[in-house]
Design an enzyme around this catalytic site. Structure first.
Site, PDB file in Angstrom:
ATOM      1  CB  SER A 156      -0.846  -0.008   1.284  1.00 35.24           C
ATOM      2  OG  SER A 156      -1.458   1.245   1.499  1.00 35.24           O
ATOM      3  CE1 TYR A 169      -4.587  -2.035   4.943  1.00 33.45           C
ATOM      4  CE2 TYR A 169      -3.354  -0.015   4.508  1.00 33.45           C
ATOM      5  CZ  TYR A 169      -4.077  -1.103   4.044  1.00 33.45           C
ATOM      6  OH  TYR A 169      -4.288  -1.264   2.695  1.00 33.45           O
TER       7      TYR A 169
HETATM    8  P1  NAD Z   1     -11.421  -6.520  -0.061  1.00 33.90           P
HETATM    9  O1  NAD Z   1     -12.009  -6.439   1.302  1.00 33.90           O
HETATM   10  O2  NAD Z   1     -12.281  -6.282  -1.238  1.00 33.90           O
HETATM   11  O3  NAD Z   1     -10.706  -7.930  -0.260  1.00 33.90           O
HETATM   12  C1  NAD Z   1      -9.953  -8.535   0.747  1.00 33.90           C
HETATM   13  C2  NAD Z   1      -9.816 -10.005   0.449  1.00 33.90           C
HETATM   14  O4  NAD Z   1      -9.115 -10.620   1.528  1.00 33.90           O
HETATM   15  C3  NAD Z   1     -11.171 -10.721   0.343  1.00 33.90           C
HETATM   16  O5  NAD Z   1     -11.111 -11.701  -0.670  1.00 33.90           O
HETATM   17  C4  NAD Z   1     -11.312 -11.375   1.711  1.00 33.90           C
HETATM   18  O6  NAD Z   1     -12.141 -12.521   1.701  1.00 33.90           O
HETATM   19  C5  NAD Z   1      -9.864 -11.736   1.972  1.00 33.90           C
HETATM   20  N1  NAD Z   1      -9.623 -12.016   3.381  1.00 33.90           N
HETATM   21  C6  NAD Z   1      -9.848 -11.225   4.466  1.00 33.90           C
HETATM   22  N2  NAD Z   1      -9.552 -11.891   5.592  1.00 33.90           N
HETATM   23  C7  NAD Z   1      -9.135 -13.117   5.229  1.00 33.90           C
HETATM   24  C8  NAD Z   1      -8.676 -14.261   5.929  1.00 33.90           C
HETATM   25  N3  NAD Z   1      -8.614 -14.303   7.264  1.00 33.90           N
HETATM   26  N4  NAD Z   1      -8.326 -15.356   5.215  1.00 33.90           N
HETATM   27  C9  NAD Z   1      -8.405 -15.360   3.858  1.00 33.90           C
HETATM   28  N5  NAD Z   1      -8.813 -14.310   3.144  1.00 33.90           N
HETATM   29  C10 NAD Z   1      -9.169 -13.204   3.815  1.00 33.90           C
HETATM   30  O7  NAD Z   1     -10.177  -5.504  -0.034  1.00 33.90           O
HETATM   31  P2  NAD Z   1      -9.269  -4.869  -1.210  1.00 33.90           P
HETATM   32  O8  NAD Z   1      -9.471  -3.417  -1.187  1.00 33.90           O
HETATM   33  O9  NAD Z   1      -9.427  -5.609  -2.480  1.00 33.90           O
HETATM   34  O10 NAD Z   1      -7.819  -5.125  -0.598  1.00 33.90           O
HETATM   35  C11 NAD Z   1      -6.946  -6.115  -1.095  1.00 33.90           C
HETATM   36  C12 NAD Z   1      -5.513  -5.778  -0.689  1.00 33.90           C
HETATM   37  O11 NAD Z   1      -5.126  -4.528  -1.255  1.00 33.90           O
HETATM   38  C13 NAD Z   1      -5.330  -5.632   0.828  1.00 33.90           C
HETATM   39  O12 NAD Z   1      -4.084  -6.178   1.215  1.00 33.90           O
HETATM   40  C14 NAD Z   1      -5.320  -4.120   1.017  1.00 33.90           C
HETATM   41  O13 NAD Z   1      -4.621  -3.732   2.164  1.00 33.90           O
HETATM   42  C15 NAD Z   1      -4.616  -3.690  -0.257  1.00 33.90           C
HETATM   43  N6  NAD Z   1      -4.858  -2.288  -0.611  1.00 33.90           N
HETATM   44  C16 NAD Z   1      -6.124  -1.846  -0.889  1.00 33.90           C
HETATM   45  C17 NAD Z   1      -6.300  -0.519  -1.226  1.00 33.90           C
HETATM   46  C18 NAD Z   1      -7.631   0.007  -1.590  1.00 33.90           C
HETATM   47  O14 NAD Z   1      -7.747   1.222  -1.777  1.00 33.90           O
HETATM   48  N7  NAD Z   1      -8.650  -0.805  -1.714  1.00 33.90           N
HETATM   49  C19 NAD Z   1      -5.205   0.344  -1.284  1.00 33.90           C
HETATM   50  C20 NAD Z   1      -3.940  -0.134  -0.978  1.00 33.90           C
HETATM   51  C21 NAD Z   1      -3.779  -1.467  -0.658  1.00 33.90           C
END
Ligand code: NAD
Length: 274
Positions: A156, A169
């Site tokens: 991130s 985080y």
């Molecule tokens: P999201 O909530 O849509 O997806 C998260 C995924 O992780 C889901 O498939 C969920 O089922 C899975 N997950 C959560 N807990 C779990 C567990 N205990 N075991 C197995 N799977 C688990 O979120 P997202 O926005 O797609 O985020 C995905 C990644 O990208 C994360 O690491 C997040 O920190 C990173 N990220 C997101 C953003 C953003 O703006 N959305 C920005 C920077 C980084």
């Protein structure tokens, strides 16, 4: 001549044909977008994540039908090292190889340090950081055997800079940038690369879940939250897309990116240029 050109076109369109990819947290959001892009590039895909069984079955069917690749699923809980090891072992046993590992599963919790719930700290560190250690550790032997591997850690912008109220985080994401560097150094001569992608805000359920809470906390509208709170640090004032991150992951997984390793690449509309 024409046949050769057609064959070259097909290879260019499916640069990951014959490869096997495992994407943690790919039942939703960025992980699903990345899994889709890897499948489109010709890779078999193993999905992982939480969600309703019927929804996940539909996602698998859709990906397999759209791109003609094998699509598996592991329900492994990313807080459980034994389940993680079993997930990787099952993927290697089923496909005989593992080429691309994307560590994407992640959760968020926002609270001031003094009130930060200890169990949320533990869960965020486990899912956003330790799970990547466990998957990487389990996946490396299969990658070393083939002298090829691509590990992409979804960190991130918060892996590079801090923000208040996101202690766990930010700590986990800085940690995964460190893990990326160590993994890259230890595998540099083995045909394996490891890189971190550092997105700013990407529109997904994780972001959506923050909007109403922030609106309440600041006493402002959803639109104001999006422009003035969430995207306050993001100079281009727009969310990155899961398709952009999918395309970048496919590039990092390709032969063309073979000399790129150990980096933390911001995809943040200029946020970390400040
Ligand atoms: P999201 O909530 O849509 O997806 C998260 C995924 O992780 C889901 O498939 C969920 O089922 C899975 N997950 C959560 N807990 C779990 C567990 N205990 N075991 C197995 N799977 C688990 O979120 P997202 O926005 O797609 O985020 C995905 C990644 O990208 C994360 O690491 C997040 O920190 C990173 N990220 C997101 C953003 C953003 O703006 N959305 C920005 C920077 C980084």
């Amino acid at each position: 001549m024409n046949i050769q050109v057609k064959t070259q076109d097909a290879a260019a369109a499916r640069p990951l044909a014959g490869k096997v990819s495992l994407v943690t947290g790919s039942t939703s959001g960025i992980g699903l977008g990345i899994a889709r892009a890897l499948a489109e590039a010709g890779s078999a895909v193993v999905l992982n994540g939480l969600g309703a069984a019927a929804e996940i079955a539909k996602t698998r069917e859709r990906l397999a039908a759209d791109f003609g690749v094998k699509v598996g699923y592991s329900p492994a809980d990313m807080t459980d090292p034994a389940e993680i090891a079993d997930m990787v072992a099952a993927a290697v046993a089923e496909h005989g190889r593992l080429d691309v590992l994307v560590n994407n599963a992640g959760i968020q919790h926002v609270a001031p340090l003094e009130q930060f719930p200890v169990e949320k700290w533990d869960a965020i560190l486990a899912i956003n950081l330790s799970s990547a250690f466990h998957t990487t550790r389990a996946a490396l032997p299969a990658m070393r055997r083939n002298k090829f591997g691509r590990i992409v850690n979804i960190a991130s912008a918060h892996g590079l800079v801090g923000s208040p109220f996101k202690a766990a985080y930010v700590a986990a994401k800085h940690g995964i940038v460190g893990l990326t560097k160590v993994t890259a150094l230890e595998t540099a001569e083995a045909g394996i690369t490891c890189n971190a992608i550092c997105p700013g805000y990407v529109y997904t359920p994780l972001v959506e879940a923050q909007i109403d809470g922030q609106a309440k906390a600041h006493g402002i509208s959803r639109d104001q939250v999006i422009r003035d709170v969430l995207l306050a640090q993001q100079p281009n004032k727009h969310f990155a897309s899961v398709e952009e991150l999918g395309a970048l992951t496919v590039f990092l997984a390709s032969e063309a990116a073979g000399s790129i390793t150990g980096i933390a690449l911001p995809v943040d509309g200029g946020w970390t240029a400040h």
